[in-house]
Write a protein that holds these residues in place. Structure first.
Motif, short mmCIF file in Angstrom:
data_model
loop_
_atom_site.label_atom_id
_atom_site.label_comp_id
_atom_site.label_asym_id
_atom_site.label_seq_id
_atom_site.Cartn_x
_atom_site.Cartn_y
_atom_site.Cartn_z
N TYR A 184 0.85 -1.19 0.00
CA TYR A 184 0.00 0.00 0.00
C TYR A 184 0.89 1.24 0.00
O TYR A 184 1.99 1.24 0.55
N THR A 185 0.42 2.28 -0.66
CA THR A 185 1.26 3.44 -0.95
C THR A 185 0.42 4.71 -1.01
O THR A 185 -0.80 4.65 -1.18
N ASN A 186 1.10 5.84 -0.89
CA ASN A 186 0.44 7.14 -1.09
C ASN A 186 1.19 7.96 -2.13
O ASN A 186 1.16 9.19 -2.11
N CYS A 187 1.88 7.28 -3.05
CA CYS A 187 2.66 7.96 -4.08
C CYS A 187 1.76 8.75 -5.03
O CYS A 187 0.63 8.34 -5.32
N THR A 188 2.28 9.88 -5.53
CA THR A 188 1.48 10.80 -6.34
C THR A 188 2.12 11.13 -7.69
O THR A 188 1.65 12.03 -8.40
N ASP A 189 3.17 10.42 -8.07
CA ASP A 189 3.94 10.74 -9.27
C ASP A 189 3.25 10.18 -10.53
O ASP A 189 3.23 8.97 -10.75
N VAL A 190 2.71 11.06 -11.36
CA VAL A 190 2.00 10.62 -12.57
C VAL A 190 2.78 10.92 -13.84
O VAL A 190 2.23 10.89 -14.94
N THR A 191 4.08 11.19 -13.71
CA THR A 191 4.87 11.56 -14.89
C THR A 191 6.13 10.72 -15.10
O THR A 191 6.65 10.66 -16.22
N THR A 192 6.65 10.08 -14.06
CA THR A 192 7.94 9.38 -14.16
C THR A 192 7.75 7.93 -14.61
O THR A 192 7.05 7.16 -13.95
N GLY A 237 -5.74 7.74 -4.20
CA GLY A 237 -6.66 6.63 -4.11
C GLY A 237 -8.07 7.01 -4.48
O GLY A 237 -8.38 8.19 -4.67
N LYS A 238 -8.93 6.02 -4.58
CA LYS A 238 -10.34 6.27 -4.84
C LYS A 238 -11.00 6.91 -3.63
O LYS A 238 -11.84 7.81 -3.76
N ASN A 239 -10.63 6.44 -2.44
CA ASN A 239 -11.30 6.87 -1.21
C ASN A 239 -10.41 7.67 -0.28
O ASN A 239 -10.73 7.86 0.88
N GLY A 240 -9.25 8.11 -0.76
CA GLY A 240 -8.32 8.83 0.09
C GLY A 240 -6.97 8.91 -0.58
O GLY A 240 -6.85 8.81 -1.80
N ARG A 283 -18.32 -12.14 2.29
CA ARG A 283 -17.94 -12.64 0.97
C ARG A 283 -17.40 -11.49 0.13
O ARG A 283 -17.67 -10.32 0.40
N PHE A 284 -16.63 -11.81 -0.90
CA PHE A 284 -16.07 -10.78 -1.77
C PHE A 284 -17.16 -10.11 -2.60
O PHE A 284 -18.10 -10.76 -3.06
N LYS A 285 -17.04 -8.82 -2.80
CA LYS A 285 -17.97 -8.06 -3.64
C LYS A 285 -17.27 -7.41 -4.82
O LYS A 285 -17.77 -7.44 -5.94
N GLY A 286 -16.11 -6.77 -4.62
CA GLY A 286 -15.39 -6.14 -5.71
C GLY A 286 -14.40 -5.12 -5.20
O GLY A 286 -14.14 -5.01 -4.00
N ALA A 287 -13.82 -4.35 -6.13
CA ALA A 287 -12.83 -3.33 -5.77
C ALA A 287 -12.72 -2.34 -6.91
O ALA A 287 -13.17 -2.59 -8.04
N TRP A 288 -12.10 -1.19 -6.63
CA TRP A 288 -11.80 -0.20 -7.65
C TRP A 288 -10.39 -0.43 -8.16
O TRP A 288 -9.47 -0.70 -7.37
N VAL A 289 -10.19 -0.34 -9.48
CA VAL A 289 -8.87 -0.59 -10.07
C VAL A 289 -8.52 0.50 -11.08
O VAL A 289 -9.40 1.16 -11.64
N THR A 290 -7.23 0.66 -11.31
CA THR A 290 -6.74 1.57 -12.34
C THR A 290 -5.32 1.16 -12.71
O THR A 290 -4.75 0.23 -12.11
N ASN A 291 -4.73 1.84 -13.67
CA ASN A 291 -3.36 1.58 -14.08
C ASN A 291 -2.36 2.30 -13.17
O ASN A 291 -2.69 3.32 -12.55
N THR A 292 -1.16 1.77 -13.09
CA THR A 292 -0.06 2.51 -12.48
C THR A 292 0.46 3.52 -13.52
O THR A 292 0.22 3.38 -14.72
N THR A 293 1.20 4.49 -13.06
CA THR A 293 1.88 5.41 -13.98
C THR A 293 2.83 4.62 -14.87
O THR A 293 2.94 4.90 -16.08
N CYS A 353 -3.20 -0.96 -9.94
CA CYS A 353 -3.52 -0.40 -8.64
C CYS A 353 -4.96 -0.76 -8.24
O CYS A 353 -5.82 -0.97 -9.10
N MET A 354 -5.19 -0.82 -6.94
CA MET A 354 -6.50 -1.22 -6.41
C MET A 354 -6.81 -0.41 -5.16
O MET A 354 -5.93 -0.04 -4.40
N ASP A 355 -8.09 -0.13 -4.96
CA ASP A 355 -8.53 0.58 -3.77
C ASP A 355 -9.95 0.14 -3.42
O ASP A 355 -10.68 -0.37 -4.28
N GLY A 356 -10.31 0.34 -2.18
CA GLY A 356 -11.69 0.07 -1.77
C GLY A 356 -12.13 -1.37 -1.94
O GLY A 356 -13.27 -1.61 -2.35
N VAL A 357 -11.24 -2.33 -1.65
CA VAL A 357 -11.67 -3.73 -1.66
C VAL A 357 -12.89 -3.87 -0.77
O VAL A 357 -12.86 -3.48 0.41
#
Length: 254
Positions: A91-99, A112-115, A140-150, A245-249
């Motif tokens: 888990y991370t709080n990195c914010t670099d969207v260019t490197t 993140g999606k929620n923070g 039981r599992f329901k889902g999660a939010w996903v996206t790409n890494t930089t 990347c994943m958030d809000g499992v």
């Protein structure tokens, strides 16, 4: 007139009796299932940092362990070494969207999606990405939010992975995340796909926002593993970086 009133009262009484005995009130039929959303918010003391274990079992080039969320709902596989995160999840709080490059663990969203804190994964044959339900009997599992890494977003969009090993995506290319559910004995119980990039049939999509990945088909799995596949492959396997990347499992009460 009195007889008619009396007859009407009898009909009303029968109607009320019928409703109470033969039909369950709506308020008793609807059951609100509780959702629990996994969060690591507040677990990192420094900005642009990531979780890294200090102890684990030696597994190839890495050490392997697991970590769980503060609520004890799920656990995540985690591979690491002296030089940093190796695979599975962190888990991370990195914010670099260019490197470009594998040292950048940031989501392309920069948050993140929620923070500010979210999960980054490197899922491959050597560092398996696995989420385990620690409360199978209750949730039981329901889902999660996903996206790409930089890292993989720039590799797909510009052909820039920081190493010159990838090709810019063109018509017909795709990058896919597959979630595979397993029973407690390891047997596969189902799988579902999510396209992190899709250039098929005239589309030109590279996910750069948080999108919901539904795990309804895997709800009763004891654990879920993740695989990544791509149309960009070479002599040694997939060229597209095996990151997401994943958030809000989210888990739902049984």
């Amino acid at each position: 007139m009195k007889k008619l009133l009396g007859f009407g009262a009898v009909l009303l009484s029968l109607t009320l009796w019928s409703c109470s005995d033969d039909e369950t009130p709506v308020s008793e039929v609807i059951v609100n299932k509780e959702d629990v959303v996994v969060s690591f918010e507040g677990q990192l003391d420094e900005s642009n940092s990531s979780y890294l274990a200090t102890e684990g079992e030696i597994d190839g080039f890495y050490k392997k362990t697991t970590f769980s969320d503060p609520q004890g709902m799920v656990s995540f596989s985690h591979y690491f070494s002296d030089w940093g995160f190796g695979g599975g999840f962190t888990y991370t709080n990195c914010t670099d969207v260019t490197t470009p490059g594998y040292t950048n663990l940031s989501a392309i969203t920069g948050k993140g999606k929620n923070g500010s804190v979210y999960l980054t994964s490197n899922a491959n044959d050597f560092t398996a990405a696995q989420i385990t339900n620690l409360q199978v009997g209750k949730y039981r599992f329901k889902g999660a939010w996903v996206t790409n890494t930089t890292y993989n977003y720039l590799a797909i969009k510009d052909g820039n992975d920081g190493s010159g090993l990838v090709s810019k995506f063109e018509d017909g290319d795709w990058f896919k995340l597959t979630a595979i559910g397993h029973g407690s004995d390891g047997t596969e119980v189902g799988r579902t796909d999510f396209y992190l990039a899709d250039f098929c049939n005239g589309k030109n999509i590279i996910v750069n926002t948080w999108e919901w990945f539904d795990w309804g088909e895997l709800a009763d799995a004891a654990y879920i593993t993740f695989e990544l596949s791509s149309t960009d492959n070479g002599d040694y396997g997939m060229n597209t970086p095996s990151y997401f990347c994943m958030d809000g499992v989210t888990l739902q009460e049984n």
